[in-house]
Design an enzyme around this catalytic site. Structure first.
Site, PDB file in Angstrom:
ATOM      1  N   SER A 138       0.115 -32.642  44.093  1.00  0.00           N
ATOM      2  CA  SER A 138      -0.211 -34.078  44.027  1.00  0.00           C
ATOM      3  C   SER A 138      -1.603 -34.360  44.550  1.00  0.00           C
ATOM      4  O   SER A 138      -2.208 -35.374  44.183  1.00  0.00           O
ATOM      5  CB  SER A 138       0.828 -34.870  44.833  1.00  0.00           C
ATOM      6  OG  SER A 138       0.903 -34.382  46.166  1.00  0.00           O
ATOM      7  N   HIS A 192      -2.730 -37.394  50.283  1.00  0.00           N
ATOM      8  CA  HIS A 192      -3.157 -38.066  49.056  1.00  0.00           C
ATOM      9  C   HIS A 192      -4.486 -38.791  49.269  1.00  0.00           C
ATOM     10  O   HIS A 192      -5.348 -38.813  48.371  1.00  0.00           O
ATOM     11  CB  HIS A 192      -2.084 -39.046  48.607  1.00  0.00           C
ATOM     12  CG  HIS A 192      -0.804 -38.376  48.226  1.00  0.00           C
ATOM     13  ND1 HIS A 192       0.393 -39.061  48.109  1.00  0.00           N
ATOM     14  CD2 HIS A 192      -0.518 -37.073  47.939  1.00  0.00           C
ATOM     15  CE1 HIS A 192       1.339 -38.210  47.765  1.00  0.00           C
ATOM     16  NE2 HIS A 192       0.813 -37.007  47.655  1.00  0.00           N
TER      17      HIS A 192
END
Length: 720
Positions: A138, A192
């Site tokens: 991710s 992230h």
């Protein structure tokens, strides 16, 4: 309202999906394969790949810098993997098509993974003072999303909602980050954010991607030297030309204009279809060329050799602590060593009396021995019976008479039984001088206790191989009544068996646990662990395996013990009276004292008593522990899940070479493709004649009856 056939629409959607996957460039495919392989390795018990490759701040150092690249390929579970793959594949494909395969390979296995990782570790370790580990692709998703958002912001600064420019385009990664944080609470927001930060730096130009990647001339030199365009399909070159997928078709005359047919109007839809058809044809041609490439058939020998080397190296790694485990008791009901044993004291006088009786029988026939021992067993109030057997094996005639007695359990219903075996002669043809009287003494001792919930059967045989085999076959009604007598007295299901091989005179130091099996299946490991725990833990008696009389628990002795066990399983030779019970799934071992120490017959009897007390506690057949294992020391073993890949790798080389030979057999013989002109087509695939090879295989399998018959009927002396 438009209508359509749902089945046809589903087929079209599947075709589009397959076509999309089929056109993925090389690095994108490689990333998918590596993620799937890492997920497959994650579920294996022999290597914790998560602990090896995850990004953990406290574990990061000069020797573990690989974590800054490997964390993106690892995932917590299959769902995590699938979600990340759906998100990263489209953006990764677009990035590779724009920058090339080598550039993408160098960036994503380099700076674009390392920079977010170092940023995350710095914030996590020095600002937050925490040690939260992260895994997953991710971080690539948010990095590529940030680069794309900055690019879109230059052409479309705002997202239009209800006709009004509302949301800045550059902020879309934060909206995605917020959505992921809400939908997946366990995800790392900091990780992230680090990906978004590096993506913004690359997208705005503060960090130029060209400077992060190797120089273009270096990449072109690698392409030329390795000839990547020729043999690597789906490859995107440095100048962003895709080879093996869309393929650039050169014109025969570069300056010539395209051919126009009068009267035909070019239709855009038709041109699009033709372009797609050409791409598919190029892809098929590339795959066909790869399959027909003669260099492919040069790989199987090397792959076969690699499988053998890795399999053998894997085998030699098993004795290490990282690949083996300490033994443990899986069946809690056994409770080995938890009871006090009372065998001893006056029982030693009984043992001496029985030993005197046994010594007088030395030199007499089997029938005379049984005539002497049967009244002794009947005097204990036990039911006794005899069994005659005569059969031929290995060019030798085995005949004799077994004597056995049954002690009915005071608290049982005759549905289960434990067997105590004592052979007059062991496998070395030594008289069991102490084993015979010790078995009689133990049965007399067991008779005095009312705690037994299982019947106890004492089996006295003339030898250690033929006698037990005849008795066990008849007990399970698997015998030939013309050669082996049926048993007049039977009990319940056999839960276990202990054989005494005590031919040594005088005191001993340790106990040798003898075990073997058929087709790799050994007696349940709980039985061996129980005997080991009782002998070494409770009685203070040493325990040895596989005739390793001296064991220092080092690598060399572990390896020797393991290899000896493998060799014994491979030959399948019976090593004691216990061997006859294993094919009927009755867990059995032989106890053989050895050495010069201070342990006497009473200590050996207490080991048997403790083992019988543990087996008496069983509520069901031993099943929880391992049947397929390799013991390398009394306290360490390797389970089937750890050692089986070694055998599979060694066996895989046969499959690889068989497939290679099969493919090669379909190719035309050398010299059949001589081309006189340029337009002559090469020879087609040679026709395979299946009748001859199948006939040869069937004949060879049929002829295997001959050595099988010879081995089963050859004299025993020829086997040595």
């Amino acid at each position: 309202m438009p209508t359509g056939n749902p089945t046809h629409m589903l087929r079209l959607n599947l075709q589009r999906l397959v076509s999309y996957i089929d056109r993925l460039p090389f690095f994108t495919r490689l990333a998918i394969v590596l993620m799937v392989v890492c997920e497959a390795v994650r579920v294996l018990p022999w290597w914790d790949i998560q602990a090896w490759g995850r990004l953990e701040p406290d574990q990061l150092g000069l020797q573990t810098m690989h974590r800054t690249n490997t964390y993106a390929l690892l995932h917590t579970d299959v769902f995590h993997l699938v979600m990340n793959m759906f998100a990263v594949i489209p953006m990764l494909e677009r990035f590779e098509a724009e920058h090339g395969t080598l550039t993408s390979l160098a960036l994503f296995f380099g700076p674009l993974s390392t920079l977010p990782a170092l940023m995350y570790v710095g914030i996590e370790k020095f600002l937050l003072r925490s040690n939260t580990s992260v895994v997953g692709a991710s971080i690539w998703v948010f990095l590529l999303l940030a680069i794309e958002a900055v690019r879109q912001h230059r052409t479309t600064p705002y997202l239009v909602i209800n006709g009004q420019p509302t949301i800045p385009t550059w902020s879309t990664p934060f909206a995605a980050l917020l959505a992921v944080a809400v939908l997946m609470p366990g995800s790392s927001i900091l990780g992230h954010l680090c990906g978004v930060a590096v993506g913004y730096l690359c997208g705005t130009g503060y960090v130029n991607i060209k400077y992060l990647a190797p120089p273009e001339r270096v990449l072109r030199w690698i392409e030329g030297r390795a000839k990547l365009r020729d043999w690597l399909p789906y490859y995107v070159s440095v100048d962003q030309k895709v080879y093996g997928r869309f393929g650039v078709l050169p014109l025969a005359n570069p300056g010539a204009a395209p051919v126009v047919v009068p009267g035909l109007v070019p239709i855009p839809e038709v041109q699009t279809v033709l372009q797609l058809r050409c791409r598919d044809c190029l892809h098929a041609a590339s795959a066909l060329q790869l399959r027909r490439d003669p260099r492919i058939l040069k790989l199987p020998p090397y792959l076969s050799l690699l499988c053998i080397l890795v399999g053998v190296a894997w085998l030699f790694l098993l004795p290490l602590d990282q690949y083996s485990r300490r033994t443990y008791i899986s069946e809690n009901a056994l409770l080995p060593g938890q009871v006090h044993t009372y065998f001893g004291g006056s029982d030693q006088n009984v043992f001496r009396a029985y030993k005197h009786e046994v010594n007088e029988l030395i030199g007499k026939s089997n029938a005379e021995i049984n005539d002497k021992l049967e009244p002794i067993l009947k005097g204990l109030g036990l039911k006794t019976a005899r069994q005659n057997f005569t059969y031929h094996a290995a060019g030798h005639t085995y005949s004799g008479e077994n004597l056995y007695a049954t002690l009915q359990a005071p608290r049982g219903d005759a549905t289960e039984a434990i067997v105590l075996v004592a052979a007059w002669e062991n496998v070395k043809h030594e008289i069991n001088r102490n084993g015979f009287p010790l078995a009689l003494t133990l049965l007399r001792y067991f008779k005095r206790w009312s705690l037994w919930s299982k019947d106890i059967i004492l089996l006295l045989t003339p030898d250690s191989i033929a006698g037990p085999q005849a008795w066990v076959d008849a007990y399970h009604d698997a015998h030939d009544p013309a050669r082996i007598s049926s048993l007049p007295i039977k009990s319940g299901l056999l839960q276990g068996a202990i054989a005494l091989d005590y031919a040594q005179e005088g005191r001993f130091d340790s106990v040798h646990i003898v075990y073997d099996g058929v087709n790799g299946q050994l007696p349940n490991l709980d039985l061996i662990n129980s005997v080991n725990h009782i002998a070494s833990g409770q009685m203070g008696i040493g325990v040895a395996l596989q005739e390793m009389w001296q064991h220092d628990n080092g690598y060399r002795d572990r390896l020797r013990t393991m290899l000896r066990g493998m060799l014994k399983q491979g030959f399948g030779l019976a090593s004691g009276a216990h061997s006859s019970f294993i094919p009927y799934h009755v867990d059995a071992v032989t106890l053989r004292p050895f050495g010069d120490g201070w342990q006497d017959e009473m200590a050996m009897g207490r080991v048997v008593e403790g083992t019988f007390r543990s087996l008496n506690n069983l509520l069901e057949h031993l099943h929880q522990s391992f049947f397929f294992y390799l013991l390398m020391q009394r306290d360490r073993f390797v389970s089937i899940g750890t050692y089986l890949p070694s055998a599979m790798l060694v066996a895989a080389n046969f499959t690889i070479m068989a497939i290679a030979l099969w493919v090669k057999s379909g190719q035309p013989a050398e010299g059949t493709t001589t081309s006189a002109t340029k337009n002559e087509t090469p020879a087609t695939t040679a026709e395979r004649d299946l009748f001859l090879p199948l006939g040869v295989v069937a004949l060879i399998h049929s002829l295997s009856i001959v050595p099988l018959y010879v081995f089963n009927h050859a004299p025993k002396s020829h086997a040595h």
